[in-house]
Design an enzyme around this catalytic site. Structure first.
Site, PDB file in Angstrom:
ATOM      1  N   ASP A  39       0.859  -1.175   0.000  1.00  0.00           N
ATOM      2  CA  ASP A  39       0.000   0.000   0.000  1.00  0.00           C
ATOM      3  C   ASP A  39       0.905   1.238   0.000  1.00  0.00           C
ATOM      4  OD1 ASP A  39      -2.254   1.601   0.075  1.00  0.00           O
ATOM      5  OD2 ASP A  39      -3.234   0.432   1.643  1.00  0.00           O
ATOM      6  N   TYR A  40       0.297   2.384  -0.136  1.00  0.00           N
ATOM      7  CA  TYR A  40       0.987   3.663  -0.341  1.00  0.00           C
ATOM      8  C   TYR A  40       2.004   3.942   0.779  1.00  0.00           C
ATOM      9  CZ  TYR A  40       1.311   8.657  -1.590  1.00  0.00           C
ATOM     10  OH  TYR A  40       1.742   9.907  -1.972  1.00  0.00           O
TER      11      TYR A  40
END
Length: 734
Positions: free
Chosen positions: A277-278
């Protein structure tokens, strides 16, 4: 343990998988270490006002082979230009992979995923995913970060709107439907996307419902409740996996050997790509398990992460880690092979621009067909929570409607994570009522009160009450703002924000005999105890999407008979949270001893509205359960029959739900577990025989040694309209 399945990306045959691997290996042999690491780097894209790439730094990195994927990338002109930089100006011409968060629609926005789950309609959910893939692919996207399959039992967590609720079985079925819709049957087609199941794993169990918070649970619960939907998605051929932000038992998911290496790679034999994820690799430092970027990269890549979303740590550190022997180049090759394989499977090596077709982009977005599908799904996702005195449906004789509330005339009804959806395309509730009633009807509107958290201004209520006095029917439009159920949008108080409850009190008191229908627009289960005491009719509309107003009008006026069933329990009080239907009995269940029992002193144990609950404008009668025998063998399937009759005056759809309890086992089993359901449409007076089969697979569970077993003993089957209703019978497995 969860058994091994065919979890190759797209479910391809071994022969097809190997053929693509050979193509990839030929390319891999030509790559430098720097170029390999570049493929493992994903960066965010941005555009200027003309639609052209705006961040020239990315273009430079693309030309030098330092970027393998760009996310937040869509639009044919934008993606074509970036792809041209990669294909025509980098040394090896490796195409980029364009990713985007298409969660419940690209341009045509469908109901939020939690609402879609309330439909219990797998074909409709698959159709919605198919349309969002068609639209996204037409706009240059290759890869979407969906489905989100986090089981969630805490409505304080804002991201419950993005998943399918509290039940493992329902979430697993929906995960499969979404993967089928997103990926289609041919990954090489230009109207499909690669799917990415997220967030791996247990993100929905964050403590206190607080975003990004800690998760700590037994491996038994992890494998029993939180992992099956991921395996379901992968078994359907999901192309990729995204790691979660949270820690799990003191290790961040992004460097978790049990999750990534042991379970995903060794047990499930997943051969596809894992993306973070980011900035999740960067956040290993904040978690406290990495001292610097180098250690964070080493832990993530050695745990089996293949692509770094946005932190840039792989680009900055992996070469030195390989040269120092802390990361083997064979591990880099493994990661790059998976990334290139996905690009090859999507046909990007044959034609890097195959998704960049201006004509298709112009023709495929927000079509009438897509809007019709969104309207249909929005209506069938709505849940009729209450209808005392048959307030609903409203009739054509109601020609003067007082529409009251902060969500009555706003386009902010599509929910968060709405892709490239435009609020200007959204049908407001006021517009939907006008469309339904025609030009000679009068719709009086007043906001009455704000739905903003912390705003308690009641000065607009008097204006609203004046309109109520003039009307022959009232629609109260209440709920949350889109921003308040989203990532980083946890709420400790899950009641109606602002002064909406006071508005409801005053309106309902003023209305007298005038019918009042309350419509809720929200992204999570709300605490509605006082509203439920006051309001005669409540429709849970969630955030319905682009066709919101038309779909709500369809339900309010009976053009569509509501059939939705709750995918999450609605609590009586926030103090019950987390609350879910398939809990353990405990050693001192409520009702055995008046004092020394597992109970609250001030509120009931039961929710206000249970999992699976939803009313209809008609009524259904459940007949007695019938079985041919009460004792079966371990390998046998028990057939259970009942008659379902529509005893009302209108056609309706009922979701008949089967719950199973293993009464005595080697480990504690839940009071009930959803194992099957059927969605049936019946005409007035129609009676239909409903047949369920309780299979050995339904009776299996994880024992204390984490082995998936079936044990002989006593079982109870309950079939009804929700988790807390229905007739029950017993049978024994010997």
């Amino acid at each position: 343990m969860l058994s091994n399945r065919n979890t190759r990306p797209f479910g391809v045959s071994p022969e097809r998988y190997q053929a693509l691997c050979q193509q990839v290996d030929t390319l891999l042999a030509q790559m430098t270490l720097e170029e390999k690491i570049g493929q493992m780097n994903q960066v965010a894209g941005s555009r200027d006002t003309t639609g052209a790439p705006a961040n020239t730094e990315i273009e430079a990195d693309v030309r030098t082979g330092r970027v393998g994927s760009v996310f937040n990338a869509f639009g044919v002109e934008f993606t074509r230009e970036l792809q041209r930089q990669a294909v025509e100006h980098s040394r090896l011409g490796i195409p980029l992979l364009f990713g985007y968060d298409i969660i419940h629609g690209f341009r045509t926005i469908f109901p939020i995923p939690l609402a879609q789950a309330a439909s219990w309609h797998m074909e409709g959910i698959e159709r919605a995913a198919r349309i969002m893939a068609v639209e996204g692919a037409a706009s240059g996207v290759h890869w979407t970060f969906a489905p989100m399959v986090d089981v969630a039992r805490d409505p304080r967590w804002g991201r419950v709107m993005e998943g399918a609720g509290e039940d493992t079985h329902l979430t697993s079925l929906i995960a499969r439907a979404q993967v089928r819709g997103i990926q289609g049957s041919d990954p090489g087609a230009t109207d499909t996307l690669a799917a990415c199941v997220k967030h791996y794993a247990a993100y929905g169990a964050v403590e206190a419902g607080r975003e990004y918070n800690t998760v700590d649970m037994s491996e038994w619960r992890l494998r029993s409740i939180y992992l099956p939907p991921f395996l379901a998605a992968l078994s359907e051929g999901c192309a990729s996996v995204m790691t979660a932000f949270n820690t799990l038992n003191a290790l961040p998911a992004t460097c978790h050997p049990l999750l990534l290496d042991q379970i995903l790679r060794r047990e499930w034999c997943f051969e596809g790509m894992v993306v973070t994820d980011y900035t999740a690799i960067m956040e290993l430092e904040q978690h406290g398990v990495a001292a610097d970027a180098s250690e964070a990269s080493r832990r993530a890549v050695n745990a089996s992460v293949d692509m770094d979303m946005q932190s840039g740590y792989f680009i900055d550190t992996l070469k030195a880690l390989v040269q120092s022997g802390q990361v083997e180049e064979a591990r880099i090759d493994e990661a790059v092979r998976r990334i290139l394989w996905l690009k090859a499977a999507l046909g990007l090596f044959e034609d890097p621009y195959r998704y960049a077709d201006e004509a298709r982009e112009a023709q495929c977005l927000l079509t009438l067909e897509h809007r019709r599908a969104a309207r249909e799904q929005a209506a069938e996702s709505m849940v009729l929570l209450k209808n005392d005195g048959h307030v609903l449906p409203l009739g054509d004789h109601h020609r003067k409607i007082a529409l009251i509330g902060p969500l009555g005339n706003t386009p902010r009804l599509i929910g968060s994570w709405h892709g490239n959806g435009d609020h200007d395309d959204t049908v407001t509730l006021r517009e939907g009522l006008a469309n339904r009633l025609g030009e000679d009807a009068v719709i009086l509107y007043a906001e009455g009160a704000s739905n903003q958290i912390g705003e308690n201004d009641t000065s607009g209520i008097e204006e609203a009450l004046e309109l109520v006095r003039q009307a022959d029917a009232v629609v109260l439009a209440l709920g949350e703002d889109e921003a308040d159920a989203d990532e980083a949008a946890s709420r400790a108080d899950t009641g109606l924000p602002g002064a909406q409850l006071e508005l409801a009190r005053r309106v309902l008191a003023e209305a007298g005999d005038t019918p009042v229908a309350t419509v809720l627009f929200n992204g999570r289960p709300l605490t509605l105890t006082e509203l439920d005491d006051l309001a005669p009719a409540i429709v849970e509309a969630w955030w319905p999407g682009t066709e919101a107003g038309n779909a709500v009008a369809d339900v309010l006026f009976g053009d569509v008979n509501p059939s939705g069933k709750l995918p999450m329990s609605f609590p009586v009080n926030a103090g019950q949270i987390p609350i879910y239907y398939n809990a353990f009995n405990t050693g001192r269940p409520k009702g055995v001893d008046p004092k020394y029992a597992s109970q609250y002193l001030d509120i009931p144990n039961a929710p206000l509205y249970p999992f699976g609950f939803g009313l209809s404008y008609t009524t259904f009668e459940y007949g007695e359960l019938e079985t041919a025998c009460s004792e079966i063998g371990l390998d046998d399937t028990l057939e259970v029959r009942l008659a379902l009759t529509n005893t009302g005056d209108v056609e309706g759809t009922e979701v008949v739900q089967l719950y199973l309890q293993d009464v005595h086992a080697s480990v504690v089993r839940p009071l009930r577990e959803l194992k099957d359901f059927q969605r049936l449409r019946l005409s007035p007076g129609e009676c239909r025989e409903v047949v369920f089969h309780v299979t050995p697979e339904m009776r299996r569970f994880l024992n204390a040694e984490l082995e998936r077993v079936q044990e002989p003993g006593l079982f109870r089957v309950k079939i009804g309209s929700c988790s807390e209703s229905g007739e029950e019978i017993e049978f024994r497995v010997v």
